[in-house]
Write an enzyme that holds these catalytic residues in place. Sequence first.
Site, PDB file in Angstrom:
ATOM      1  N   GLY A 104      35.568  40.414 -43.034  1.00 29.20           N
ATOM      2  CA  GLY A 104      34.164  40.597 -43.379  1.00 29.20           C
ATOM      3  C   GLY A 104      33.385  41.306 -42.286  1.00 29.20           C
ATOM      4  N   VAL A 106      30.922  40.186 -40.444  1.00 29.91           N
ATOM      5  CA  VAL A 106      30.759  39.357 -39.251  1.00 29.91           C
ATOM      6  C   VAL A 106      32.085  39.214 -38.515  1.00 29.91           C
ATOM      7  CG1 VAL A 106      30.122  37.062 -38.396  1.00 29.91           C
ATOM      8  CG2 VAL A 106      28.814  38.124 -40.239  1.00 29.91           C
ATOM      9  N   ARG A 131      42.569  37.870 -50.864  1.00 31.45           N
ATOM     10  CA  ARG A 131      42.252  39.298 -50.929  1.00 31.45           C
ATOM     11  C   ARG A 131      42.446  39.986 -49.580  1.00 31.45           C
ATOM     12  NH1 ARG A 131      36.176  40.617 -52.365  1.00 31.45           N
ATOM     13  NH2 ARG A 131      35.990  39.699 -50.285  1.00 31.45           N
ATOM     14  N   SER A 132      42.194  39.246 -48.497  1.00 28.89           N
ATOM     15  CA  SER A 132      42.267  39.839 -47.157  1.00 28.89           C
ATOM     16  C   SER A 132      43.623  39.646 -46.488  1.00 28.89           C
ATOM     17  CB  SER A 132      41.186  39.223 -46.263  1.00 28.89           C
ATOM     18  OG  SER A 132      39.903  39.447 -46.797  1.00 28.89           O
ATOM     19  N   CYS A 222      20.333  34.181 -38.871  1.00 28.87           N
ATOM     20  CA  CYS A 222      20.123  35.375 -38.050  1.00 28.87           C
ATOM     21  C   CYS A 222      18.661  35.572 -37.668  1.00 28.87           C
ATOM     22  CB  CYS A 222      20.649  36.606 -38.777  1.00 28.87           C
ATOM     23  SG  CYS A 222      20.056  36.778 -40.483  1.00 28.87           S
ATOM     24  N   GLN A 249      14.493  42.456 -42.755  1.00 28.02           N
ATOM     25  CA  GLN A 249      15.904  42.167 -42.570  1.00 28.02           C
ATOM     26  C   GLN A 249      16.810  43.223 -43.203  1.00 28.02           C
ATOM     27  OE1 GLN A 249      14.873  37.505 -43.041  1.00 28.02           O
ATOM     28  NE2 GLN A 249      17.051  37.951 -43.081  1.00 28.02           N
ATOM     29  N   SER A 252      22.717  44.368 -43.713  1.00 32.90           N
ATOM     30  CA  SER A 252      23.900  43.767 -43.088  1.00 32.90           C
ATOM     31  C   SER A 252      23.862  42.252 -43.179  1.00 32.90           C
ATOM     32  CB  SER A 252      23.998  44.191 -41.620  1.00 32.90           C
ATOM     33  OG  SER A 252      22.831  43.818 -40.906  1.00 32.90           O
ATOM     34  N   GLY A 253      22.649  41.687 -43.357  1.00 38.18           N
ATOM     35  CA  GLY A 253      22.534  40.248 -43.536  1.00 38.18           C
ATOM     36  C   GLY A 253      23.211  39.755 -44.793  1.00 38.18           C
ATOM     37  N   LYS A 306      14.771  27.993 -43.882  1.00 36.95           N
ATOM     38  CA  LYS A 306      15.701  27.883 -42.752  1.00 36.95           C
ATOM     39  C   LYS A 306      14.969  28.133 -41.440  1.00 36.95           C
ATOM     40  CE  LYS A 306      19.667  29.648 -45.395  1.00 36.95           C
ATOM     41  NZ  LYS A 306      20.508  30.855 -45.606  1.00 36.95           N
ATOM     42  N   HIS A 334      17.860  43.499 -37.690  1.00 37.31           N
ATOM     43  CA  HIS A 334      16.663  42.859 -38.237  1.00 37.31           C
ATOM     44  C   HIS A 334      15.483  43.056 -37.293  1.00 37.31           C
ATOM     45  CE1 HIS A 334      19.424  41.247 -40.995  1.00 37.31           C
ATOM     46  NE2 HIS A 334      19.476  39.986 -40.612  1.00 37.31           N
TER      47      HIS A 334
END
Length: 378
Positions: A104, A106, A131-132, A222, A249, A252-253, A306, A334
Amino acid sequence: MAYKPYMPYNTLKPLMPLKPLKPYVFRRLTLDVRPELKAPRVRFVEGFQGLRSRGNRSLPSVNEDFRGKRNAENTDKARSPVNRITTVKMNNKSMNVAIVGASGAVGQEFLRILAEREFPIDELHLFGSERSAGREYEFRGKKYTVKLLQHNDDFKGIDVAFVSAGGSTSKEFEKTITKHGTIMIDNSSAFRMDADVPLVVPEVNPEDAHNAPRRVIANPNCSTIQMVVALAALEKVAHIKRVHVATYQAVSGAGAMGIAELNNQYGEIAEGKNTTVSKFAYQIAGNLIPHIDVFADDDYTKEELKMYHETQKIMHSDIAVSATCVRVPVARAHSEAIWVEFERPVSPEEAVEAFAKAEGIVIDDVPAEKRYPMPLFV
């Protein structure tokens, strides 16, 4: 225009007092220091490590290399014997490291940063979904194959596991990852508000990482991370009562799929085609979407909530936070605009001095040369 009040304190779940957490690396910001403002207004760009001020004031261009230490009295107040269950000790020896969710966005960033910072690694293990599994990635000149994440003993002998594979995966595999002593550093929201899991930002409160009875350390949201690094510096000047924050943001988040959707939509627009929308509620290319995560009954989104709850836990404070989170058509980095209210008046000079001493913040302010924080420079 929807009106969003501050979250009332009586709706909060009480949190166990934790030792002060260590902050994470924030990266650039802007401080509005107009004299008519009662409190500084701060703007941030994640990854840009800079601070600019509005007004005719001379500011240092780079912060001092200084690690601010918490006031001992405040530290003692925040501690609770209940949390002194497990002490996690790390040293500079080479470690066996695992990355869960290696394919992924990250996970790939984990690999890049570990290489960039020359993290001491003896063995590296990559894990992923069906899948990976089988994919290969190069790290320090050597190729590594992604293994299928399973309930077995693959984590035996691993010192630290960096996990970013979604909350459901984190919850399912917590015991599998930690049962042999591995420290699980989790990037999802699965454990952030659990009383027995420290929520850590290395530049703000490293001490909390030593109280991890479940051998799990949570990584904050983030948008919370970059905000609390700056707020922690200001909290040393005067107690913060309230914060208004608007976030901008990047896609990419939303992970690699978010970045791909933005790129694909711009390609479709260039070709005169209808845009394909799947990851976001609306077309993101050339658009702003004030909707990140799902809406709660009070019309705050989960992303906004959050920032409220996590800030209080990380800073061990009663700070009231009202956030408006907006997705913008930028690939990475961000940005935030933050309005801060203190218990006493704080001068721009005091705020700038606090930022200059803070770890993870660099002051960059040369308006005459058009120098100011932007995602473009990250």
